[in-house]
Structure formats: structure tokens, C-alpha cells
Scaffold this motif. Structure first.
Motif, PDB file in Angstrom:
ATOM      1  N   PRO A 170      56.096  43.206  48.783  1.00  0.00           N
ATOM      2  CA  PRO A 170      55.979  43.508  47.341  1.00  0.00           C
ATOM      3  C   PRO A 170      55.413  42.367  46.511  1.00  0.00           C
ATOM      4  CG  PRO A 170      58.009  44.443  48.197  1.00  0.00           C
ATOM      5  CD  PRO A 170      57.407  43.647  49.322  1.00  0.00           C
ATOM      6  N   HIS A 171      55.821  41.121  46.792  1.00  0.00           N
ATOM      7  CA  HIS A 171      55.302  40.011  45.991  1.00  0.00           C
ATOM      8  C   HIS A 171      53.808  39.803  46.236  1.00  0.00           C
ATOM      9  CE1 HIS A 171      56.033  37.763  49.771  1.00  0.00           C
ATOM     10  NE2 HIS A 171      55.082  36.944  49.355  1.00  0.00           N
ATOM     11  N   GLU A 172      53.332  40.125  47.464  1.00  0.00           N
ATOM     12  CA  GLU A 172      51.903  40.000  47.754  1.00  0.00           C
ATOM     13  C   GLU A 172      51.106  41.102  47.048  1.00  0.00           C
ATOM     14  OE1 GLU A 172      51.515  38.164  52.164  1.00  0.00           O
ATOM     15  OE2 GLU A 172      52.604  40.064  52.083  1.00  0.00           O
ATOM     16  N   ILE A 173      51.665  42.303  46.991  1.00  0.00           N
ATOM     17  CA  ILE A 173      50.991  43.387  46.273  1.00  0.00           C
ATOM     18  C   ILE A 173      50.932  43.067  44.788  1.00  0.00           C
ATOM     19  CG2 ILE A 173      51.019  45.855  45.746  1.00  0.00           C
ATOM     20  CD1 ILE A 173      52.598  46.268  48.349  1.00  0.00           C
ATOM     21  N   LEU A 174      52.029  42.540  44.257  1.00  0.00           N
ATOM     22  CA  LEU A 174      52.039  42.137  42.848  1.00  0.00           C
ATOM     23  C   LEU A 174      50.950  41.102  42.574  1.00  0.00           C
ATOM     24  CD1 LEU A 174      53.379  42.141  40.022  1.00  0.00           C
ATOM     25  CD2 LEU A 174      54.904  40.338  40.863  1.00  0.00           C
ATOM     26  N   GLN A 175      50.800  40.140  43.475  1.00  0.00           N
ATOM     27  CA  GLN A 175      49.759  39.119  43.307  1.00  0.00           C
ATOM     28  C   GLN A 175      48.372  39.746  43.319  1.00  0.00           C
ATOM     29  OE1 GLN A 175      49.933  35.918  46.157  1.00  0.00           O
ATOM     30  NE2 GLN A 175      48.076  34.940  45.390  1.00  0.00           N
ATOM     31  N   GLN A 176      48.148  40.711  44.199  1.00  0.00           N
ATOM     32  CA  GLN A 176      46.857  41.401  44.249  1.00  0.00           C
ATOM     33  C   GLN A 176      46.588  42.129  42.931  1.00  0.00           C
ATOM     34  OE1 GLN A 176      44.396  41.576  46.562  1.00  0.00           O
ATOM     35  NE2 GLN A 176      45.403  40.140  47.929  1.00  0.00           N
ATOM     36  N   ILE A 177      47.609  42.751  42.374  1.00  0.00           N
ATOM     37  CA  ILE A 177      47.443  43.465  41.103  1.00  0.00           C
ATOM     38  C   ILE A 177      47.104  42.483  39.997  1.00  0.00           C
ATOM     39  CG2 ILE A 177      48.676  44.820  39.359  1.00  0.00           C
ATOM     40  CD1 ILE A 177      50.275  46.046  41.737  1.00  0.00           C
ATOM     41  N   GLN A 178      47.806  41.352  39.969  1.00  0.00           N
ATOM     42  CA  GLN A 178      47.524  40.335  38.950  1.00  0.00           C
ATOM     43  C   GLN A 178      46.108  39.787  39.106  1.00  0.00           C
ATOM     44  OE1 GLN A 178      50.950  37.874  39.969  1.00  0.00           O
ATOM     45  NE2 GLN A 178      51.897  38.320  37.990  1.00  0.00           N
ATOM     46  N   GLU A 179      45.693  39.536  40.336  1.00  0.00           N
ATOM     47  CA  GLU A 179      44.340  39.021  40.568  1.00  0.00           C
ATOM     48  C   GLU A 179      43.292  40.058  40.183  1.00  0.00           C
ATOM     49  OE1 GLU A 179      44.020  37.668  44.567  1.00  0.00           O
ATOM     50  OE2 GLU A 179      45.276  35.890  44.231  1.00  0.00           O
ATOM     51  N   PHE A 180      43.587  41.326  40.417  1.00  0.00           N
ATOM     52  CA  PHE A 180      42.650  42.379  40.020  1.00  0.00           C
ATOM     53  C   PHE A 180      42.412  42.347  38.518  1.00  0.00           C
ATOM     54  CE2 PHE A 180      42.215  46.543  38.043  1.00  0.00           C
ATOM     55  CZ  PHE A 180      40.991  46.937  38.546  1.00  0.00           C
ATOM     56  N   PHE A 181      43.468  42.311  37.741  1.00  0.00           N
ATOM     57  CA  PHE A 181      43.300  42.319  36.286  1.00  0.00           C
ATOM     58  C   PHE A 181      42.712  41.007  35.771  1.00  0.00           C
ATOM     59  CE2 PHE A 181      46.472  45.839  36.455  1.00  0.00           C
ATOM     60  CZ  PHE A 181      45.691  46.792  35.826  1.00  0.00           C
ATOM     61  N   THR A 182      42.991  39.904  36.473  1.00  0.00           N
ATOM     62  CA  THR A 182      42.357  38.637  36.102  1.00  0.00           C
ATOM     63  C   THR A 182      40.855  38.700  36.328  1.00  0.00           C
ATOM     64  OG1 THR A 182      44.355  37.368  36.641  1.00  0.00           O
ATOM     65  CG2 THR A 182      42.277  36.150  36.566  1.00  0.00           C
ATOM     66  N   ALA A 183      40.456  39.258  37.487  1.00  0.00           N
ATOM     67  CA  ALA A 183      39.037  39.327  37.839  1.00  0.00           C
ATOM     68  C   ALA A 183      38.260  40.242  36.910  1.00  0.00           C
ATOM     69  CB  ALA A 183      38.880  39.799  39.283  1.00  0.00           C
ATOM     70  N   THR A 184      38.876  41.309  36.448  1.00  0.00           N
ATOM     71  CA  THR A 184      38.157  42.284  35.622  1.00  0.00           C
ATOM     72  C   THR A 184      38.277  42.007  34.131  1.00  0.00           C
ATOM     73  OG1 THR A 184      40.090  43.744  35.651  1.00  0.00           O
ATOM     74  CG2 THR A 184      38.414  44.107  37.331  1.00  0.00           C
ATOM     75  N   ARG A 185      39.157  41.086  33.756  1.00  0.00           N
ATOM     76  CA  ARG A 185      39.407  40.847  32.334  1.00  0.00           C
ATOM     77  C   ARG A 185      38.147  40.436  31.590  1.00  0.00           C
ATOM     78  NH1 ARG A 185      43.759  36.375  31.402  1.00  0.00           N
ATOM     79  NH2 ARG A 185      42.175  35.288  32.639  1.00  0.00           N
ATOM     80  N   SER A 186      37.366  39.508  32.183  1.00  0.00           N
ATOM     81  CA  SER A 186      36.191  38.999  31.467  1.00  0.00           C
ATOM     82  C   SER A 186      35.157  40.082  31.218  1.00  0.00           C
ATOM     83  CB  SER A 186      35.555  37.848  32.255  1.00  0.00           C
ATOM     84  OG  SER A 186      35.096  38.306  33.489  1.00  0.00           O
ATOM     85  N   LEU A 187      35.151  41.114  32.072  1.00  0.00           N
ATOM     86  CA  LEU A 187      34.172  42.182  31.911  1.00  0.00           C
ATOM     87  C   LEU A 187      34.497  43.086  30.720  1.00  0.00           C
ATOM     88  CD1 LEU A 187      33.724  43.204  35.645  1.00  0.00           C
ATOM     89  CD2 LEU A 187      32.302  41.677  34.277  1.00  0.00           C
ATOM     90  N   HIS A 188      35.720  43.016  30.235  1.00  0.00           N
ATOM     91  CA  HIS A 188      36.140  43.891  29.144  1.00  0.00           C
ATOM     92  C   HIS A 188      36.356  43.145  27.832  1.00  0.00           C
ATOM     93  CE1 HIS A 188      37.141  46.120  32.822  1.00  0.00           C
ATOM     94  NE2 HIS A 188      36.880  47.181  32.105  1.00  0.00           N
ATOM     95  N   GLN A 189      36.143  41.842  27.822  1.00  0.00           N
ATOM     96  CA  GLN A 189      36.339  41.081  26.596  1.00  0.00           C
ATOM     97  C   GLN A 189      35.133  41.231  25.687  1.00  0.00           C
ATOM     98  OE1 GLN A 189      37.156  37.219  28.181  1.00  0.00           O
ATOM     99  NE2 GLN A 189      39.362  37.503  28.080  1.00  0.00           N
TER     100      GLN A 189
END
Length: 410
Positions: A170-189
Motif C-alpha cells: 500500500p505505501h508503494e502504491i500511495l507513492q506511485q499515486i503521489q508521483e503521478f500527480f507530481t508529474a502531471t501537475r506542471s501540465l495543468h498549471q
């Protein structure tokens, strides 16, 4: 990491013993401020009850495509449009097959077809099911369709066997989710001041070892874990790049926002790079590609003979992928890696010149605390007119610094 506060995540639980991990995942997501809704397949309910997931999520669990109450308002369409991200965990072999071939006869498969949100699959299955040709074909189809694949890990399994196919924790999946939103954040700013350093750039990276078959059970390889290349892919994606990662055999999760192509041998890696090279702005050859391969591969397992004390295997040279890319017309900016055990900088400079590339990243792999299989590294980035040392740090942090340095050269 990006905040998950007020993010809308749809968790789809399919049939598999790893379903027992999903309540902890939901709890961790709720602790991060995420709004979670859960969909369960019929198979999932054989392993965990809907009431459990309803209790930890705080929302009713959805499990029926043809629920009259929900479908009065087109419930599956509403859920598909609601989510910022859909995570299928565990993603069984059957679930992957159904998505790969476009099934839409239950709530799970219909949601994944009816959404424009990203869909991440977290595989979980027996090691032989994971390695089966049909599963690997389905995996390739899913990746080509843009599905994110997180995992699997390698380890002990409920069936008593050990190998690849274990679901991420679960903690690894959570990290993947956080990294996903970090990676895509700049594309939506909306503000350009926060645009990524590689926004609008296309980046091709190789990572991990290659395996060169001797016979059906033996191969030549090296100690590369792929961690540095995967860290570079993650860092490039966070900076807004469109990243393609060609990975040799390694048990690492695909970084968020990265398209992954899995290969085994140097020839397969060369072919994958050639197919993906068009219109790339940057090529980073981080993979530890075998220099040679057996001239011929035995069709059956080679047996030792009584009284035989030596075995000779003829080797032939593998393609030099990095040099080949650098020689192509309209070649991208090329960065290579040099893993050395002595005279690190001198050998790296010779490699820079010999391959005709723009930059080389050198590190000393004679230090067991750094380089191969370690989470840490220390490197020197060398180009024709500059040299920059990056002190010992995590590979993730070094990747961040290297991407910043490389982007300044583009």
C-alpha cells in the motif's frame, strides 16, 4: 510530492488474494485528504467484503453495472467522469486481459472504457501467470493504450512460490499515486513560471541490464538494477517531458507519466530504441548493455560432460546503441553513462569522444555502497567543455540534478 488533498480517486478491486491490502491503501489515501470511491468485481468479494471498504472509504461500494438505482442516473458514466485517476488494485491476469481487449460487460471494464481519466493497473498474480506469453501480450497492448503499470514486485506469493507477480505494498502504491500527480501537475498549471524544465520535450531513456541467452536456462548479464535510469525517467516526467523508457529485465515500478517498453536482449533494446527514436529531443543511454552475446544459442540446456573441465562459448559483438543513435541524421542530444572501476574520468572522456555524444555521466562502481543495486550514487557529468561533480546522494536526487543540468544544454 504533490498534495492529494481533494483529489478524486476511483479504486477498482478485482479478484485476487492481494485484495486484503486494499483497506490499508484506502486508509492511507484518506489520511492524505483524498476522496476515494471503490468498485468491486464479483471475484473481489470472495476475498474481502464490500462493508470493509465502505467503512474505510466512507462511501458506498459500487459492484453492479445494472443496479437500477444507480443506473437511473447512468451511474457508471457518472463514476467514470468523476475520477481524477482510476487505480485497479489488484489487477488480476483476467482483469488485464479484459481491459486489453475492450470488454464492457461489467462495471469494472465499462468504467475503464467510459473514462478519459488516466487508468493505472497494479498487477497481482502467480509468477507463471505473470510471465505467460498471453499476459505479456496483454501488458504490451495496455501500455500501448496508455495505461499505467505499477509493479509487480518480486517475492513470496500466497501460492507458496517466489517470483515476479506480487502486488506492490500500500505505501508503494500511495507513492506511485503521489508521483503521478507530481508529474502531471506542471501540465495543468496556468502560470508559466512553474512550467517544467523539459515541458514540450520528448525524451527517450534506456535503463537496466540486458540478458544474452546461452541456452534456455542460462544467460550473460550484469549487476545493473535499473534504478538510475528509472530515476532519470521519473525526474524528466516531473519536468514535463514526454518520456519513453526502454527497460531491460528489472523489477521496478514504472514511474508516473512514463511510457515503458520492456526488452530482454541488446538486440531487442536496439530495435525498441530505433522504433521510438523519431522526433526525440533527448536520448539518455543509461542501460548497462552487454558488449557481447553468444554467437549461437543452444536449443536445449547445455549439459556438462564427464571429465570436462572447461567450456568455451564463442561471443560476437552487440550493437553499440548509444553510438548508433548519435550517428543518425537529426540525432537528439545524446547523453551516455560510463560505469568504471578505475581511471573513471579518463576512461569516460575517451568514451565521450569515441561515441560522438554530447555528455557522459561517469561513476565508480568499484564502491559497493554506490552504483549497481544501491539506492545512492555519486557521478561526474562530462562534456567537451565542462565537468561537473555531483556528490553522493540518492539516485532520485542525482537524477533531478542531472535533468536540470541536461535541460540547460538543450
Amino acid at each position: 510530492m504533490a498534495s492529494l488533498t481533494n483529489r478524486k480517486l476511483l479504486l477498482i478491486v478485482t479478484g485476487g488474494i492481494a485484495a486484503y491490502k486494499t483497506p490499508e491503501l484506502v486508509r492511507r489515501l484518506k489520511d492524505e485528504g483524498t476522496e476515494v470511491r471503490v468498485v468491486m468485481t464479483k471475484g473481489a468479494k470472495a476475498f474481502i467484503t464490500p462493508l470493509t471498504l465502505q467503512a474505510v472509504s466512507g462511501n458506498p461500494v459500487h459492484d453492479d453495472l445494472l443496479d437500477p438505482a444507480a443506473e437511473a442516473a447512468m451511474g457508471h458514466i457518472e463514476l467514470a467522469r468523476w475520477a481524477d485517476l482510476i487505480v485497479v488494485a489488484p489487477a488480476s491476469a483476467s482483469a488485464m486481459a479484459r481491459l486489453a481487449h475492450g470488454f464492457a460487460d461489467d462495471l469494472f471494464s465499462t468504467l475503464c472504457l467510459a473514462t478519459d481519466a488516466p487508468v493505472a493497473l497494479v498487477p497481482a498474480m502467480n509468477r507463471l501467470m505473470w510471465s505467460a506469453p498471453a499476459t505479456q501480450r496483454n501488458l504490451e497492448l495496455l501500455q500501448d493504450d496508455g495505461k499505467l503499470i505499477w509493479g509487480p514486485n518480486e517475492g513470496s506469493q500466497a501460492c507458496g512460490e517466489t517470483g515476479a507477480g506480487r502486488m506492490l505494498e500500500p505505501h508503494e502504491i500511495l507513492q506511485q499515486i503521489q508521483e503521478f500527480f507530481t508529474a502531471t501537475r506542471s501540465l495543468h498549471q496556468e502560470s508559466t513560471e512553474n512550467e517544467g524544465l523539459l515541458l514540450g520535450k520528448r525524451v527517450l531513456i534506456t535503463a537496466g541490464p540486458t540478458r544474452e541467452a546461452i541456452d534456455p536456462v542460462r544467460y550473460l548479464s550484469n549487476h545493473s538494477s535499473g534504478k538510475m535510469g528509472f530515476a532519470l525517467a521519473a525526474a524528466a516526467a516531473r519536468e514535463g517531458a514526454e518520456v519513453t523508457l526502454v527497460a531491460g529485465p528489472c523489477q521496478l515500478s514504472t514511474p508516473a507519466g512514463v511510457r515503458r517498453i520492456d526488452v530482454i536482449s541488446a538486440n531487442e533494446m536496439h530495435e525498441a530504441v530505433a522504433n521510438a527514436l523519431a522526433q526525440q529531443d533527448l536520448f539518455i543511454g543509461c542501460a548497462a548493455v552487454a558488449d557481447f552475446r553468444p554467437a549461437s544459442i543452444a536449443e536445449q540446456k547445455m549439459k556438462k560432460q564427464d571429465g570436462e573441465n572447461e567450456m568455451h562459448i564463442a561471443l560476437v559483438k552487440n550493437p553499440d546503441i548509444l553510438a548508433w543513435v548519435a550517428q543518425q541524421e537529426g540525432a537528439p542530444y545524446c547523453v551516455g553513462f560510463a560505469a568504471e572501476t578505475e581511471n573513471v574520468e579518463a576512461y569516460a572522456r575517451k568514451k565521450l569522444e569515441r561515441k560522438g555524444i554530447q555528455m557522459i555521466i561517469a561513476n565508480d562502481v568499484s564502491n559497493s555502497d554506490l552504483g549497481f543495486n544501491s539506492d545512492n550514487n555519486a557521478v561526474v557529468a562530462i562534456s567537451a567543455d565542462s565537468e561537473q561533480h555531483i556528490a553522493t546522494n540518492t539516485k532520485a536526487e542525482i537524477a533531478k540534478q542531472l535533468i536540470a543540468l541536461i535541460s540547460s544544454k538543450l
